[in-house]
Structures are given as C-alpha cells and as structure tokens.
Motif scaffolding. Structure first.
Motif, PDB file in Angstrom:
ATOM      1  N   LEU A 173       0.795  -1.299  -0.011  1.00 50.17           N
ATOM      2  CA  LEU A 173       0.496  -0.250  -0.184  1.00 50.17           C
ATOM      3  C   LEU A 173       0.650   1.290   0.250  1.00 50.17           C
ATOM      4  O   LEU A 173       0.465   2.341  -0.845  1.00 50.17           O
ATOM      5  N   LEU A 174       1.580   1.352   1.349  1.00 49.77           N
ATOM      6  CA  LEU A 174       2.964   2.442   1.051  1.00 49.77           C
ATOM      7  C   LEU A 174       3.835   3.014  -0.360  1.00 49.77           C
ATOM      8  O   LEU A 174       3.538   3.870  -0.689  1.00 49.77           O
ATOM      9  N   ALA A 175       3.534   1.990  -0.918  1.00 50.80           N
ATOM     10  CA  ALA A 175       4.574   1.552  -2.171  1.00 50.80           C
ATOM     11  C   ALA A 175       3.923   1.924  -3.728  1.00 50.80           C
ATOM     12  O   ALA A 175       4.572   1.992  -4.553  1.00 50.80           O
ATOM     13  N   ASN A 176       2.861   2.526  -3.087  1.00 50.12           N
ATOM     14  CA  ASN A 176       1.362   2.040  -4.296  1.00 50.12           C
ATOM     15  C   ASN A 176       1.341   3.875  -4.750  1.00 50.12           C
ATOM     16  O   ASN A 176       0.640   4.343  -4.845  1.00 50.12           O
ATOM     17  N   LYS A 177       1.618   4.779  -6.042  1.00 47.33           N
ATOM     18  CA  LYS A 177       1.854   5.617  -6.378  1.00 47.33           C
ATOM     19  C   LYS A 177      -0.223   6.177  -6.398  1.00 47.33           C
ATOM     20  O   LYS A 177       0.024   7.325  -6.138  1.00 47.33           O
ATOM     21  N   TYR A 178      -1.228   5.158  -6.914  1.00 46.01           N
ATOM     22  CA  TYR A 178      -2.393   4.859  -7.190  1.00 46.01           C
ATOM     23  C   TYR A 178      -2.747   5.471  -6.342  1.00 46.01           C
ATOM     24  O   TYR A 178      -4.239   5.948  -5.900  1.00 46.01           O
ATOM     25  N   VAL A 179      -2.576   5.243  -4.709  1.00 47.11           N
ATOM     26  CA  VAL A 179      -2.951   6.112  -3.586  1.00 47.11           C
ATOM     27  C   VAL A 179      -2.207   7.146  -2.472  1.00 47.11           C
ATOM     28  O   VAL A 179      -1.949   7.519  -1.567  1.00 47.11           O
TER      29      VAL A 179
ATOM     30  N   LEU B 218       1.150   7.156   7.588  1.00 52.10           N
ATOM     31  CA  LEU B 218       1.073   7.186   7.060  1.00 52.10           C
ATOM     32  C   LEU B 218       0.323   5.950   5.876  1.00 52.10           C
ATOM     33  O   LEU B 218      -0.274   6.762   5.103  1.00 52.10           O
ATOM     34  N   VAL B 219      -0.187   5.209   6.534  1.00 47.38           N
ATOM     35  CA  VAL B 219      -0.536   3.909   6.145  1.00 47.38           C
ATOM     36  C   VAL B 219      -2.413   4.720   5.845  1.00 47.38           C
ATOM     37  O   VAL B 219      -3.316   4.264   4.711  1.00 47.38           O
ATOM     38  N   PHE B 220      -3.311   5.198   7.055  1.00 53.74           N
ATOM     39  CA  PHE B 220      -4.425   5.919   6.977  1.00 53.74           C
ATOM     40  C   PHE B 220      -4.208   7.285   5.651  1.00 53.74           C
ATOM     41  O   PHE B 220      -5.435   7.096   5.215  1.00 53.74           O
ATOM     42  N   ASP B 221      -2.872   8.243   5.615  1.00 57.23           N
ATOM     43  CA  ASP B 221      -3.086   8.848   4.740  1.00 57.23           C
ATOM     44  C   ASP B 221      -3.187   8.219   3.187  1.00 57.23           C
ATOM     45  O   ASP B 221      -4.380   8.821   2.477  1.00 57.23           O
ATOM     46  N   ARG B 222      -2.537   7.135   3.037  1.00 57.57           N
ATOM     47  CA  ARG B 222      -2.889   6.645   1.710  1.00 57.57           C
ATOM     48  C   ARG B 222      -4.289   5.929   1.599  1.00 57.57           C
ATOM     49  O   ARG B 222      -4.933   6.304   0.414  1.00 57.57           O
ATOM     50  N   LEU B 223      -4.584   5.653   2.888  1.00 52.26           N
ATOM     51  CA  LEU B 223      -6.275   4.633   2.731  1.00 52.26           C
ATOM     52  C   LEU B 223      -7.106   5.837   2.567  1.00 52.26           C
ATOM     53  O   LEU B 223      -8.219   5.977   1.559  1.00 52.26           O
ATOM     54  N   TYR B 224      -6.727   7.333   3.252  1.00 44.58           N
ATOM     55  CA  TYR B 224      -7.109   8.284   3.185  1.00 44.58           C
ATOM     56  C   TYR B 224      -7.630   8.681   1.468  1.00 44.58           C
ATOM     57  O   TYR B 224      -9.018   9.119   1.306  1.00 44.58           O
ATOM     58  N   VAL B 225      -7.241   8.646   0.687  1.00 46.47           N
ATOM     59  CA  VAL B 225      -6.769   8.703  -0.743  1.00 46.47           C
ATOM     60  C   VAL B 225      -8.012   7.872  -1.072  1.00 46.47           C
ATOM     61  O   VAL B 225      -8.643   8.267  -1.973  1.00 46.47           O
TER      62      VAL B 225
ATOM     63  N   ASP C 204      -6.776  -5.148  -0.270  1.00 50.13           N
ATOM     64  CA  ASP C 204      -6.142  -4.685   1.271  1.00 50.13           C
ATOM     65  C   ASP C 204      -6.234  -3.634   2.255  1.00 50.13           C
ATOM     66  O   ASP C 204      -6.726  -4.002   3.623  1.00 50.13           O
ATOM     67  N   GLY C 205      -6.734  -3.175   1.694  1.00 50.86           N
ATOM     68  CA  GLY C 205      -7.500  -1.472   2.684  1.00 50.86           C
ATOM     69  C   GLY C 205      -8.691  -2.175   3.483  1.00 50.86           C
ATOM     70  O   GLY C 205      -8.562  -1.854   4.533  1.00 50.86           O
ATOM     71  N   ALA C 206      -9.023  -2.987   3.071  1.00 55.73           N
ATOM     72  CA  ALA C 206     -10.160  -3.101   3.393  1.00 55.73           C
ATOM     73  C   ALA C 206     -10.143  -4.534   4.510  1.00 55.73           C
ATOM     74  O   ALA C 206     -10.743  -4.168   6.071  1.00 55.73           O
ATOM     75  N   ALA C 207      -9.103  -5.586   4.457  1.00 56.32           N
ATOM     76  CA  ALA C 207      -8.468  -6.314   5.882  1.00 56.32           C
ATOM     77  C   ALA C 207      -7.481  -5.462   6.298  1.00 56.32           C
ATOM     78  O   ALA C 207      -8.071  -6.082   7.695  1.00 56.32           O
ATOM     79  N   ILE C 208      -6.634  -4.746   6.554  1.00 60.68           N
ATOM     80  CA  ILE C 208      -6.407  -3.713   6.918  1.00 60.68           C
ATOM     81  C   ILE C 208      -7.371  -3.199   8.339  1.00 60.68           C
ATOM     82  O   ILE C 208      -7.403  -3.147   9.525  1.00 60.68           O
ATOM     83  N   LEU C 209      -8.073  -2.440   7.729  1.00 61.31           N
ATOM     84  CA  LEU C 209      -9.069  -1.513   8.353  1.00 61.31           C
ATOM     85  C   LEU C 209     -10.082  -2.536   9.246  1.00 61.31           C
ATOM     86  O   LEU C 209     -10.209  -2.468  10.461  1.00 61.31           O
ATOM     87  N   GLY C 210     -10.449  -3.607   8.562  1.00 57.17           N
ATOM     88  CA  GLY C 210     -11.071  -4.783   9.658  1.00 57.17           C
ATOM     89  C   GLY C 210     -10.144  -5.417  10.387  1.00 57.17           C
ATOM     90  O   GLY C 210     -11.081  -6.373  11.415  1.00 57.17           O
ATOM     91  N   PHE C 211      -8.943  -5.150  10.834  1.00 50.90           N
ATOM     92  CA  PHE C 211      -8.340  -6.329  12.064  1.00 50.90           C
ATOM     93  C   PHE C 211      -8.239  -5.154  12.675  1.00 50.90           C
ATOM     94  O   PHE C 211      -8.580  -4.887  14.125  1.00 50.90           O
ATOM     95  N   LEU C 212      -7.308  -3.502  12.026  1.00 49.63           N
ATOM     96  CA  LEU C 212      -7.554  -2.723  13.447  1.00 49.63           C
ATOM     97  C   LEU C 212      -8.326  -2.539  13.613  1.00 49.63           C
ATOM     98  O   LEU C 212      -8.030  -1.975  15.661  1.00 49.63           O
TER      99      LEU C 212
END
Length: 198
Positions: A85-91, A134-141, A164-172
């Motif tokens: 996620l953090l290496a993905n330019k699309y977010v 950083l993760v939530f900045d990307r998830l915000y995009v 992946d975003g849904a899985a990360i949020l679903g756990f956290l």
C-alpha cells in the motif's frame, strides 16, 4: 465515549457482512473509523485538522496498547499488504494532484521518493504511530477516490488496494474500539452529531 464506540461497532458489524463486496466493506469500515476518532473540536477549528486529529488518536491508542496488538498487526500480520500500500503511487495524493493539473505537484515523483524514504525510516525504527499515520493517509486517498465517485463499483482496476485496505481496516478497527472500551477515562473527544433529545 459510549456513543462513539456504539456507532463504530455498528458500522464494523455492517462491514463484516460484506464478504463479497470489498468496495462496500471498505466504505463501511471507513465510517466506523470516523465514528471512532472524529472529534467535533476539529470542525469548530479548535483542533489543528483532520490528519492531526487522527495522528493524536493513533498516539493515544499505541500508548494504551499494552498487549501490542496494533504493533503485531502492522509488523507481522499485515506487513506485506502495508508495504505494498505504501509503495503504491495510486494512493499517493500528489500523484493525483499532478494528473488533475495542479502545477504545484508536477514534482510528484520526487515527493513520492521522499515519502518512500520516510516509510523506510519508520519501518526501520519500528515507529508504529508514524506507520499508522502513513497508512491512513494512503487509505484516505482511496476513500476519496471511492466516496467522490473516482472509481467504479466492482471495477477491475486497482482492486488489490481496496481488498488490502478493507482487510487492514477490518483488523485494526476492532482493536481500536477494544482499546477505547478498556480506557473509558481517556479524553476521546466530542463525537460528531451527538444524540439530541427533543
């Protein structure tokens, strides 16, 4: 705190029912996140902004997380999806600003490289709060792309970041809510739209 937690749990429960639709699941999880962290003081201009509000929320949660559940999720269970996620330019917001014609972001590639150095530094130092931010900045995009109509429901493009975003949020998010319930005397802020008796 009770109202905030009640609302968040209701949206987590709704998200968990969406086993086939990761778009809907992601959006419902994001609503649960908003219910948990959003502070009305930010709306009134008392707090310093949304990102600062959730950075403060993450700092408090990590401090209260004696069992290191957040740490283990980031560094063990979801380390692969988080790194992707953090290496993905699309977010990455400056990427889209550039493609939308904002001249100040013509250097989005340099900014992305600099952001990757910040990610590498946070990963190397085990800075859980920084990684969460950083993760939530990307998830915000990603949230903006979806909520503002910048993606197609069930589309074929860039599905892995939604999954992946849904899985990360679903756990956290359940961990965040558990920590809030375990620490009711913390100042969790004033929830948006309190219940008003007529």
């Amino acid at each position: 705190m009770g109202l905030r937690v009640h609302r968040s749990i209701s949206w987590i429960g709704r998200a968990e029912k969406e086993v086939e639709d990761t778009d809907a699941q992601f959006v419902f999880f994001w609503i649960a996140f908003n219910a948990a962290y959003a502070d009305e003081r930010a709306l009134a201009g008392i707090a310093i902004g949304e990102k600062a509000t959730y950075a403060d929320f993450f700092t408090r949660l990590v401090r209260l997380d004696n069992k290191k559940r957040i740490y283990e999720a980031i560094w063990q269970q979801f380390s692969g999806p988080i790194r992707l996620l953090l290496a993905n330019k699309y977010v990455f917001s400056p990427f889209w600003q550039f493609h939308n014609g904002v001249q100040e972001h013509v250097d989005w590639e340099r900014r992305f490289g600099a952001a990757q150095k910040v990610v590498a530094s946070a990963l190397a130092s085990g800075d859980t709060v920084k990684i969460l931010s950083l993760v939530f900045d990307r998830l915000y995009v990603l949230r903006n792309q979806m909520v503002h109509g910048g993606s197609t429901w069930g589309g074929k493009v860039n599905r892995h970041q939604v999954r992946d975003g849904a899985a990360i949020l679903g756990f956290l998010l359940p961990v965040f809510v558990d920590l809030m319930m375990d620490n009711p005397n913390e100042d969790w802020g004033v929830p948006f739209y309190p219940v008003v008796e007529e």
